[in-house]
Design a protein around this motif. Structure first.
Motif, short mmCIF file in Angstrom:
data_model
loop_
_atom_site.label_atom_id
_atom_site.label_comp_id
_atom_site.label_asym_id
_atom_site.label_seq_id
_atom_site.Cartn_x
_atom_site.Cartn_y
_atom_site.Cartn_z
N ALA A 75 17.72 -20.14 44.72
CA ALA A 75 16.51 -20.90 45.01
C ALA A 75 16.52 -21.43 46.44
N TRP A 76 17.72 -21.69 46.99
CA TRP A 76 17.84 -22.13 48.37
C TRP A 76 17.68 -20.97 49.35
N LEU A 77 18.27 -19.81 49.00
CA LEU A 77 18.18 -18.65 49.88
C LEU A 77 16.80 -18.02 49.87
N TRP A 78 16.19 -17.92 48.68
CA TRP A 78 14.87 -17.30 48.53
C TRP A 78 13.96 -18.25 47.76
N PRO A 79 13.38 -19.23 48.43
CA PRO A 79 12.50 -20.18 47.74
C PRO A 79 11.33 -19.47 47.06
N ARG A 80 10.83 -20.05 46.02
CA ARG A 80 9.73 -19.45 45.26
C ARG A 80 8.51 -19.17 46.14
N ASP A 81 8.21 -20.10 47.05
CA ASP A 81 7.00 -19.92 47.84
C ASP A 81 7.11 -18.82 48.88
N GLN A 82 8.32 -18.24 49.04
CA GLN A 82 8.49 -17.11 49.96
C GLN A 82 8.54 -15.77 49.24
N ILE A 83 8.40 -15.79 47.91
CA ILE A 83 8.40 -14.55 47.13
C ILE A 83 6.96 -14.17 46.83
N GLU A 84 6.59 -12.97 47.24
CA GLU A 84 5.22 -12.50 47.08
C GLU A 84 4.88 -12.29 45.61
N ILE A 85 3.75 -12.79 45.19
CA ILE A 85 3.29 -12.62 43.82
C ILE A 85 2.66 -11.23 43.66
N ALA A 86 3.04 -10.53 42.60
CA ALA A 86 2.54 -9.16 42.38
C ALA A 86 1.06 -9.19 42.05
N ARG A 87 0.35 -8.21 42.56
CA ARG A 87 -1.07 -8.08 42.27
C ARG A 87 -1.27 -7.67 40.81
N GLY A 88 -2.31 -8.18 40.20
CA GLY A 88 -2.60 -7.83 38.82
C GLY A 88 -3.16 -6.42 38.69
N PHE A 89 -2.97 -5.85 37.53
CA PHE A 89 -3.47 -4.50 37.27
C PHE A 89 -4.94 -4.59 36.85
N SER A 90 -5.78 -3.81 37.50
CA SER A 90 -7.22 -3.81 37.21
C SER A 90 -7.53 -2.83 36.08
N LYS A 91 -7.75 -3.37 34.89
CA LYS A 91 -8.08 -2.50 33.76
C LYS A 91 -9.43 -1.82 33.95
N GLU A 92 -10.38 -2.53 34.55
CA GLU A 92 -11.71 -1.95 34.76
C GLU A 92 -11.64 -0.74 35.67
N ARG A 93 -10.88 -0.88 36.78
CA ARG A 93 -10.75 0.25 37.70
C ARG A 93 -10.01 1.41 37.05
N TYR A 94 -8.98 1.08 36.26
CA TYR A 94 -8.22 2.13 35.56
C TYR A 94 -9.10 2.89 34.58
N GLN A 95 -9.88 2.17 33.79
CA GLN A 95 -10.76 2.81 32.82
C GLN A 95 -11.83 3.65 33.50
N GLU A 96 -12.32 3.17 34.66
CA GLU A 96 -13.33 3.94 35.39
C GLU A 96 -12.74 5.25 35.91
N GLU A 97 -11.49 5.19 36.41
CA GLU A 97 -10.86 6.40 36.90
C GLU A 97 -10.55 7.38 35.78
N ILE A 98 -10.21 6.86 34.59
CA ILE A 98 -9.98 7.72 33.43
C ILE A 98 -11.27 8.44 33.05
N ARG A 99 -12.38 7.71 33.07
CA ARG A 99 -13.68 8.32 32.71
C ARG A 99 -14.08 9.40 33.71
N ASN A 100 -13.66 9.24 34.97
CA ASN A 100 -14.05 10.20 36.00
C ASN A 100 -13.17 11.43 36.05
N LEU A 101 -12.07 11.43 35.28
CA LEU A 101 -11.19 12.59 35.29
C LEU A 101 -11.85 13.80 34.61
#
Length: 440
Positions: A414-440
């Motif tokens: 926690a001292w070496l890598w504080p929480r506020d210096q760790i990048e938060i992962a982007r959420g997965f867009s279900k809407e975009r995923y479903q749209e791409e599936i429909r377009n396949l």
């Protein structure tokens, strides 16, 4: 309903095959459909390493690790803490759910999660004895892990009794939530069978625990007594050489087909070729394989061990003691029953299994455990040490030392890598995923 961020952790996941792998994947998919975020941490499988997305947006971290035996990684105690901590923070995890007592990653993830103050859940998928060296050591390890876990889940009532005894748990802190299947993926196909033969199917890891020695002894005897019986055996493992030697010794090449490793997508296609499914396990907490076979309309012959008697009604399964003569006799009776089965019995079996087992039901019950755990009061650090100290005169002191070192490592990280210096992962867009599936 409150959405949760859940991390499933186990050494056993796809592309590996087995009940734990199936449970992790299907339960995670259903939990995501209920609005929760789920990520999975497992070890790398060959070239499959790094971050992968599976169907529906299920995110999997394949972490490089040294494999020692049967897909279990080498214990490293504290070495996985930095990467686990990064994942927990990046994914904003609130509950860490470990699976399988044999999984090193499971035990280490729960230890690190507790050092970070996260809520933890453990699911036990196996039964262990109390009289052999490996069982005693693993039971002590399980006692250490479960001393500070918020809730435990077992896949059968027999498994619950076993886990409560092994880890000296309060039965009120252990729930029973069975495995399940996707019944639509196991639709019977009577036309796939060869009418000239009564076909016995075996799908299993070819290891001692699965009773492969019993299978090796039983196959030649059944073939000698029933000339129109053949075997299809799928799976791989160290006991495969025994099956190959048996087939050569008794000249059964035309009656024993060894498929080797079978992909998950091919399991149904193998099952529908058979009339009978044979399970010779020496210990089993649940056994998804017999449920899949029954859904495909097969008669089931199984050793009566562990939680198997809880899985299917007696009209679907013939039990045998885990002894050679018993297995041979039970299989002979099943061969006679298979010849006299009425038309439509396969569809009836499928309908019954579909009503009994559903992953959506499993996910709903698991969600209730999560909601109970997430609201639980966090005990002070001294209480954690008190629980570990109660694990034994010598082991208790050792466990306290391990927990203390892990906690201090967490402070350093926690001292070496504080929480506020760790990048938060982007959420997965279900809407975009479903749209791409429909377009396949």
């Amino acid at each position: 309903m409150r959405p949760l961020n859940i991390c499933m952790v186990s050494d056993f996941f796809y592309p590996g095959m087995g009940g734990v792998e199936s449970h992790l994947y299907n339960n995670s998919q259903c939990l995501m459909q209920r609005g929760h975020k789920v990520v999975i941490i497992t070890h790398a499988y060959g070239n499959r390493r790094g971050v992968r997305y599976l169907a529906g947006g299920l995110k999997v971290y394949y972490i490089p690790a040294l494999i020692v035996y049967s897909n279990a990684s080498l214990p490293t105690f504290f070495c996985t803490f930095p990467i686990f901590r990064q994942i927990f923070i990046r994914e904003q995890i609130s509950i860490v759910h470990g699976h399988q007592a044999f999984s090193t990653f499971c035990h280490e993830a729960i230890l690190h999660a507790r050092s970070m103050g996260l809520k933890t859940v453990f699911t036990d998928h196996s039964l262990l004895g109390f009289g052999d060296t490996s069982g005693i050591l693993l039971n002590k390890l399980l006692k250490f892990t479960l001393s500070d876990v918020h809730h435990a889940i077992c896949v059968s009532h027999t498994s619950k009794e076993n886990t409560v005894l092994r880890a000296a748990l309060d039965p009120g802190q252990v729930s029973v939530i069975p495995n399940a299947i996707i019944a639509e993926q196991f639709v019977p196909d009577p036309g796939a069978r060869d009418p000239k033969w009564t076909t016995v199917v075996v799908l299993s890891r070819l290891v001692y625990r699965k009773g492969i020695d019993l299978l090796v002894a039983a196959v030649p005897r059944i073939c000698a007594r029933c000339p129109r019986v053949r075997f299809i055996i799928g799976g791989d493992g160290p006991k495969r050489i025994n099956l190959e030697q048996m087939r050569e010794q008794h000249m059964l090449q035309d009656r024993v087909e060894l498929l080797g490793s079978v992909k998950a997508s091919d399991v149904r296609n193998v099952l529908v070729r058979g009339d009978i499914f044979l399970n010779t396990s020496l210990t089993e907490a649940f056994c998804i394989a017999i449920v899949e076979a029954a859904a495909c309309g097969l008669l089931v012959v199984s050793t009566k061990v562990g939680g198997i008697p809880e899985v299917l009604p007696r009209s679907m399964v013939t039990f045998a003691a885990p002894e050679e003569d018993e297995v041979v006799e039970a299989l002979r009776l099943a061969v006679e029953q298979a010849k006299e089965r009425e038309r439509g019995a396969e569809a009836r079996f499928h309908g019954l299994v579909k009503k009994m087992y559903s992953w959506h039901n499993v996910a709903e019950r698991t969600e209730r455990v999560y909601l109970k755990v997430v609201d639980a009061e966090e005990p002070p650090l001294i209480e954690r040490f008190r629980r570990y100290y109660g694990c034994g005169l010598v082991a208790g002191k050792l466990f306290c030392l391990v927990a203390a070192v892990d906690f201090l490592i967490g402070v350093v990280l926690a001292w070496l890598w504080p929480r506020d210096q760790i990048e938060i992962a982007r959420g997965f867009s279900k809407e975009r995923y479903q749209e791409e599936i429909r377009n396949l």
